[in-house]
Design a protein around this motif. Structure first.
Motif, PDB file in Angstrom:
ATOM      1  N   ASP A 172       0.845  -1.186   0.000  1.00  0.00           N
ATOM      2  CA  ASP A 172       0.000   0.000   0.000  1.00  0.00           C
ATOM      3  C   ASP A 172       0.887   1.244   0.000  1.00  0.00           C
ATOM      4  O   ASP A 172       1.676   1.459   0.919  1.00  0.00           O
ATOM      5  N   HIS A 173       0.763   2.028  -1.028  1.00  0.00           N
ATOM      6  CA  HIS A 173       1.552   3.259  -1.161  1.00  0.00           C
ATOM      7  C   HIS A 173       3.051   3.026  -1.300  1.00  0.00           C
ATOM      8  O   HIS A 173       3.825   3.958  -1.265  1.00  0.00           O
ATOM      9  N   LEU A 174       3.463   1.740  -1.407  1.00  0.00           N
ATOM     10  CA  LEU A 174       4.906   1.472  -1.491  1.00  0.00           C
ATOM     11  C   LEU A 174       5.552   2.218  -2.662  1.00  0.00           C
ATOM     12  O   LEU A 174       6.543   2.917  -2.499  1.00  0.00           O
ATOM     13  N   PHE A 175       4.955   2.067  -3.835  1.00  0.00           N
ATOM     14  CA  PHE A 175       5.534   2.696  -5.014  1.00  0.00           C
ATOM     15  C   PHE A 175       5.587   4.202  -4.852  1.00  0.00           C
ATOM     16  O   PHE A 175       6.579   4.839  -5.162  1.00  0.00           O
ATOM     17  N   ALA A 211       9.020   5.923  -4.547  1.00  0.00           N
ATOM     18  CA  ALA A 211       9.346   6.730  -5.720  1.00  0.00           C
ATOM     19  C   ALA A 211       9.835   8.105  -5.264  1.00  0.00           C
ATOM     20  O   ALA A 211      10.856   8.601  -5.732  1.00  0.00           O
ATOM     21  N   ASP A 263      12.958   8.997 -14.644  1.00  0.00           N
ATOM     22  CA  ASP A 263      12.825   7.872 -15.580  1.00  0.00           C
ATOM     23  C   ASP A 263      13.372   6.581 -14.983  1.00  0.00           C
ATOM     24  O   ASP A 263      12.787   5.512 -15.156  1.00  0.00           O
ATOM     25  N   GLN A 310      10.953   5.306 -12.470  1.00  0.00           N
ATOM     26  CA  GLN A 310       9.810   4.748 -13.188  1.00  0.00           C
ATOM     27  C   GLN A 310      10.099   3.351 -13.687  1.00  0.00           C
ATOM     28  O   GLN A 310       9.307   2.432 -13.547  1.00  0.00           O
ATOM     29  N   ASP A 311      11.272   3.216 -14.269  1.00  0.00           N
ATOM     30  CA  ASP A 311      11.685   1.939 -14.825  1.00  0.00           C
ATOM     31  C   ASP A 311      11.810   0.884 -13.726  1.00  0.00           C
ATOM     32  O   ASP A 311      11.435  -0.270 -13.905  1.00  0.00           O
ATOM     33  N   ILE A 331      10.151   0.778 -10.975  1.00  0.00           N
ATOM     34  CA  ILE A 331       8.814   0.393 -10.535  1.00  0.00           C
ATOM     35  C   ILE A 331       8.164  -0.559 -11.533  1.00  0.00           C
ATOM     36  O   ILE A 331       7.530  -1.542 -11.158  1.00  0.00           O
ATOM     37  N   GLY A 359       5.642  11.552  -4.560  1.00  0.00           N
ATOM     38  CA  GLY A 359       5.363  10.563  -5.583  1.00  0.00           C
ATOM     39  C   GLY A 359       3.931  10.561  -6.088  1.00  0.00           C
ATOM     40  O   GLY A 359       3.479   9.582  -6.662  1.00  0.00           O
ATOM     41  N   SER A 399       1.086  11.337  -8.680  1.00  0.00           N
ATOM     42  CA  SER A 399       1.074  11.572 -10.119  1.00  0.00           C
ATOM     43  C   SER A 399       0.331  12.874 -10.415  1.00  0.00           C
ATOM     44  O   SER A 399      -0.415  13.376  -9.573  1.00  0.00           O
ATOM     45  N   HIS A 441      -2.091  13.196 -12.301  1.00  0.00           N
ATOM     46  CA  HIS A 441      -3.513  12.865 -12.213  1.00  0.00           C
ATOM     47  C   HIS A 441      -4.007  12.976 -10.772  1.00  0.00           C
ATOM     48  O   HIS A 441      -5.052  13.578 -10.499  1.00  0.00           O
ATOM     49  N   GLU A 442      -3.251  12.428  -9.852  1.00  0.00           N
ATOM     50  CA  GLU A 442      -3.658  12.460  -8.443  1.00  0.00           C
ATOM     51  C   GLU A 442      -3.665  13.879  -7.892  1.00  0.00           C
ATOM     52  O   GLU A 442      -4.553  14.259  -7.123  1.00  0.00           O
ATOM     53  N   ARG A 480       5.305  -2.524 -19.433  1.00  0.00           N
ATOM     54  CA  ARG A 480       6.001  -1.520 -20.249  1.00  0.00           C
ATOM     55  C   ARG A 480       5.213  -1.096 -21.474  1.00  0.00           C
ATOM     56  O   ARG A 480       5.437  -0.036 -22.042  1.00  0.00           O
ATOM     57  N   ARG A 486       2.713   4.473 -18.285  1.00  0.00           N
ATOM     58  CA  ARG A 486       4.064   4.583 -17.761  1.00  0.00           C
ATOM     59  C   ARG A 486       4.159   5.328 -16.437  1.00  0.00           C
ATOM     60  O   ARG A 486       5.198   5.874 -16.117  1.00  0.00           O
ATOM     61  N   GLU A 516       1.481   5.440 -10.501  1.00  0.00           N
ATOM     62  CA  GLU A 516       0.132   5.289  -9.991  1.00  0.00           C
ATOM     63  C   GLU A 516      -0.577   4.152 -10.730  1.00  0.00           C
ATOM     64  O   GLU A 516      -1.204   3.283 -10.118  1.00  0.00           O
ATOM     65  N   GLN A 558       0.983   0.890  -9.705  1.00  0.00           N
ATOM     66  CA  GLN A 558       0.514   0.461  -8.382  1.00  0.00           C
ATOM     67  C   GLN A 558      -0.897  -0.142  -8.490  1.00  0.00           C
ATOM     68  O   GLN A 558      -1.174  -1.185  -7.906  1.00  0.00           O
ATOM     69  N   GLN A 598      -1.927  -3.930  -7.713  1.00  0.00           N
ATOM     70  CA  GLN A 598      -2.970  -4.197  -6.717  1.00  0.00           C
ATOM     71  C   GLN A 598      -3.972  -5.224  -7.253  1.00  0.00           C
ATOM     72  O   GLN A 598      -4.371  -6.132  -6.537  1.00  0.00           O
TER      73      GLN A 598
END
Lengths: 421, 113
Positions: free
Chosen positions: A14-17, A21, A42, A45-46, A48, A147, A149, A151-152, B14, B18, B21, B24, B28
């Protein structure tokens, strides 16, 4: 790697990434220098995506965070060896990266817990550089350090992705052009700079706490991020100023009421009606501890007083048992440091409890700056309601109703208006 | 109970969105699926495959790269499950998130010896 799929998978990742990040971007940007921040992103990202590819068939490493760090480190070392860093690295550690003898140990060192925190703090000061607007500061913090995005972020601020994207782009350009350093300010500039950082974190927290966003989770996330970063400040000897503790204390008290503020139907529950058993007592305890830590030095910061006010509320067994006189004195003190109409508004509500509602109404009427503010009109209506003047109460509740977008607030106000009949 | 292997083909992370979020959220979904299988005792094992490999061919044992034409045609990983019969296994596979990305699952019974 463990052989069976974890049963507590959700907790593990949960929320790790998101959290990792943010940390990795801070570390990598410190290694590569600010001009290479996009390259740092980058790589993160890679890393993850590689985790996703490797873990999705049911194998999560025992220590997912360590796995991410090793993967990122290997990539960094590889890129530096092949000299594929886009802009030349010019910082205090660049010479260590040039020699094969020191490259790997230096990169390893940077991924140690203390150095990660150090990188995050440097990043925090850079994001909150006075050359940026508060809006830009918050956006940059959320994207780079937390971290989140685009969007978020757009979602959290009820904005659109394009606006946030543009804001980030412009801020980054400025960051490069103005050569904003990824470093702590010197000791002379520190007090002022730390105040900017704290103020931004406070706004970030408030954005989450008072946000009109219909979705609860996003709001809690913003508060959590603000608290995480403030905690970081209190853990470092250069930034653990009394006011950092005061702000953390204030945030703990406020956050302790998160669950009690909204009922199961999504309606707002006011302080007076809140079930105090639903307050988070662990957070109140923490708030008390941090408030004690904050009581050093000889400067009284606004956060000290605000935390003290929150403390009186949080530690009162019932609404009636609240020490209103003490709160009123604290508000007077706060206003004497810095006049702020919103603070004056809150003071009037306390005045209602200590000196009677008519006095409060008289004082409230003087704050003309807030006539278009929803909370001002709600407060005025409340005071009229309590003093028995239901006609005026209805009038001001109705004005307030036109000034909010929040569904929960609208619902509350509509109920209030019905009670006035 | 019999054992079945699921072979997954489809766009890998990939080839998709990209950002972290999305990653994740995607992860999930997989974890929720595996978690549910785990609780029922269906999940046995699983592994990803690296997106590289060689093929050794025929009598001459000629070694070639491939046989992979496109990433989405490659087996990206496998999962072994316990199921009553092939229909049951197919039903289990239907909850796999790979279908959200228009992927494929090949369901094969493992021969009992």
């Amino acid at each position: 790697m463990s052989n069976t799929a974890h049963t507590d998978i959700n907790q593990t990742i949960d929320h790790l990434f998101r959290h990792e990040a943010g940390k990795m971007v801070a570390v990598l940007t410190r290694l590569f220098g600010f001009p290479n921040i996009e390259q740092a992103e980058d790589i993160v990202q890679d890393t993850i995506l590689r985790a996703l590819e490797s873990w999705r068939f049911g194998k999560i490493p025992e220590n997912p965070r360590a796995w991410l760090y090793v993967t990122a480190k290997n990539k960094v070392i590889d890129i530096i060896r092949r000299q594929q860093v886009k802009h030349k690295i010019e910082n205090e550690i660049s010479f260590l990266l040039k020699s094969e003898y020191t490259l790997v140990p230096t990169v390893n060192e940077m991924f140690k817990e203390d150095e990660i925190k150090d990188s995050q703090l440097r990043m925090m000061f850079a994001c909150c550089h006075p050359k940026f607007s508060t809006e830009a500061q918050i956006t940059l913090i959320l994207n780079t350090l937390c971290g989140l995005s685009v969007h978020e972020i757009a979602d959290a601020f009820l904005s659109n992705e394009e606006t946030i994207q543009k804001r980030l782009y412009r801020t980054r350009e400025k960051l490069r052009k103005e050569k904003i350093p990824l470093d702590y300010p010197g000791s002379r500039a520190m007090p002022k700079r730390i105040d900017t950082v704290l103020k931004t974190l406070y706004l970030l927290f408030n954005e989450g706490y008072h946000s009109s966003h219909p979705e609860k989770l996003i709001r809690e996330d913003l508060c959590e991020e603000a608290m995480r970063l403030t905690l970081l400040l209190t853990e470092n000897r250069r930034t653990n100023q009394p006011q950092s503790f005061a702000l953390l204390s204030l945030m703990c008290y406020q956050a302790s009421r998160f669950d009690a503020r909204i009922d199961e139907n999504g309606s707002i529950v006011l302080l007076k009606e809140q079930d105090r058993n639903r307050w988070n007592h662990y957070l109140i305890q923490k708030g008390n501890e941090y408030l004690e830590f904050s009581a050093s030095g000889d400067t009284m910061h606004e956060f000290h007083i605000e935390a003290a006010i929150a403390s009186v509320h949080a530690n009162a067994g019932t609404y009636e048992a609240t020490d209103w006189k003490r709160i009123l004195r604290l508000y007077d003190l706060l206003l004497s440091i810095n006049f702020n109409p919103v603070v004056a508004l809150n003071r009037c509500l306390v005045l209602g409890e200590t000196d009677g509602y008519d006095v409060a109404i008289r004082e409230l009427r003087k704050i003309s700056e807030l006539k278009d503010n929803c909370h001002y009109n709600v407060s005025l209506a409340e005071m009229y309601f309590k003093s028995g003047n239901k006609n005026f109460a209805k009038e001001f509740f109705s004005i307030a109703l036109t000034q909010t977008k929040s569904r929960a607030e609208k619902k509350l106000l509509q109920e209030k208006i019905l009670h006035c009949n | 109970m019999e054992k079945f292997i699921f072979l997954f083909r489809g766009p890998g992370p990939r080839e998709m969105d990209r950002n972290s979020e999305a990653a994740q959220a995607e992860m999930q979904k997989w974890f929720n699926w595996i978690d549910a299988m785990n609780k029922k005792g269906t999940y046995v094992a699983g592994d990803p495959l690296q997106p590289v490999g060689k093929q050794v061919n025929g009598k001459k044992k000629a070694v070639t790269d491939g046989p992979f034409v496109e990433a989405k045609e490659m087996v990206g990983g496998y999962i072994i499950v316990n199921a009553k019969d092939i229909n049951d296994a197919v039903e289990i596979s239907k909850d796999c998130p790979i279908f959200d990305n228009d992927g494929k699952v090949e369901v094969r019974p493992i021969q009992k010896m």
